[in-house]
Design a protein around this motif. Structure first.
Motif, short mmCIF file in Angstrom:
data_model
loop_
_atom_site.label_atom_id
_atom_site.label_comp_id
_atom_site.label_asym_id
_atom_site.label_seq_id
_atom_site.Cartn_x
_atom_site.Cartn_y
_atom_site.Cartn_z
N SER A 6 31.02 4.58 -28.25
CA SER A 6 31.12 5.02 -29.64
C SER A 6 29.86 5.77 -30.07
O SER A 6 29.94 6.76 -30.81
N HIS A 15 30.28 9.27 -28.52
CA HIS A 15 31.31 10.04 -29.23
C HIS A 15 30.75 10.54 -30.56
O HIS A 15 30.93 11.71 -30.93
N SER A 17 31.96 14.32 -25.02
CA SER A 17 33.40 14.12 -24.80
C SER A 17 33.70 13.25 -23.60
O SER A 17 34.84 12.83 -23.41
N LEU A 62 36.14 10.44 -24.08
CA LEU A 62 35.84 9.83 -25.38
C LEU A 62 36.66 10.51 -26.48
O LEU A 62 36.65 11.72 -26.60
N ARG A 63 37.40 9.70 -27.22
CA ARG A 63 38.15 10.27 -28.33
C ARG A 63 38.30 9.26 -29.44
O ARG A 63 37.93 8.12 -29.29
#
Ligand code: ACO
Length: 159
Positions: free
Chosen positions: A93, A96, A101, A158-159
């Motif tokens: 987190s 991100h 990414s 990562l999204r």
């Protein structure tokens, strides 16, 4: 030691005046020399619990899109209680939020527990660095009674 999961956990960067937590990092690496080589230009994050540093992870920028978790370690007395999983989520987190990414992590081919943990946390195997532990360390390294040979690389989008 039992860990009170009700308490808020805060992971923060190690400050320049604070000592590098080698005792913890040595759980994830063979020697202080190897740690020093790998933490140059890296960012060290720590987890404090009851005024003690009980866990650490180290982030290294690979490129504009990717961060690597170079090391992750939890004090032996606190392992197996979800802290490792929490640290992986925390690192993802933070990465991100900073606009990265993907995140990568590497571990030994016989490190079954670590491979299990990383894959459960959403990392997917994408590469194998053949003979990494044979070519980069002066002495053979054994884990679970088997000599470490290859480094398995895993990636999480990562999204
Ligand atoms: N056997 C098998 N799987 C296990 C075990 C075990 N004894 N303990 C944990 N796991 C797996 C499980 O899949 C578990 O998920 P689940 O609870 O849903 O079943 C998952 O790991 C998460 O476990 P956590 O309790 O979050 O892990 P922990 O807090 O113990 O941290 C870590 C894991 C960081 C690997 C810790 O054990 C440690 O510090 N080990 C020594 C140092 C090390 O090996 N670091 C990694 C080297 S590679 C690198 O640094 C990039």
């Amino acid at each position: 030691m039992t860990f009170d999961t009700e308490k808020e956990l805060v992971v923060r960067p190690l400050q320049p005046h604070e000592e590098i937590p080698y005792d913890l990092l040595l759980l994830a690496e063979e020697t202080i020399e190897a740690i020093d080589k790998h933490i140059k230009n890296a960012e060290i994050y720590i987890l404090e619990y009851e005024s003690r540093i009980i866990a650490v992870y180290v982030l290294q920028i690979i490129d504009n899109c990717t961060l690597e978790i170079k090391y992750i370690a939890v004090d032996a007395g606190y392992q197996g209680q979800g802290i490792g999983k929490f640290l992986l989520e925390d690192a993802a987190s933070k990465a991100h939020a900073r606009g990265y990414s993907s995140m990568i992590i590497g571990t030994g081919d016989v490190a079954v527990m670590q491979l299990n943990l990383y894959q459960k946390a959403g990392f997917v195997i994408y590469d194998k660095k053949e003979n990494f532990f044979i070519n980069n360390y002066p002495e053979p390294i054994y884990e679970n009674g088997v000599q470490l040979k290859d480094m398995i690389m895993l990636r999480k989008e990562l999204r």
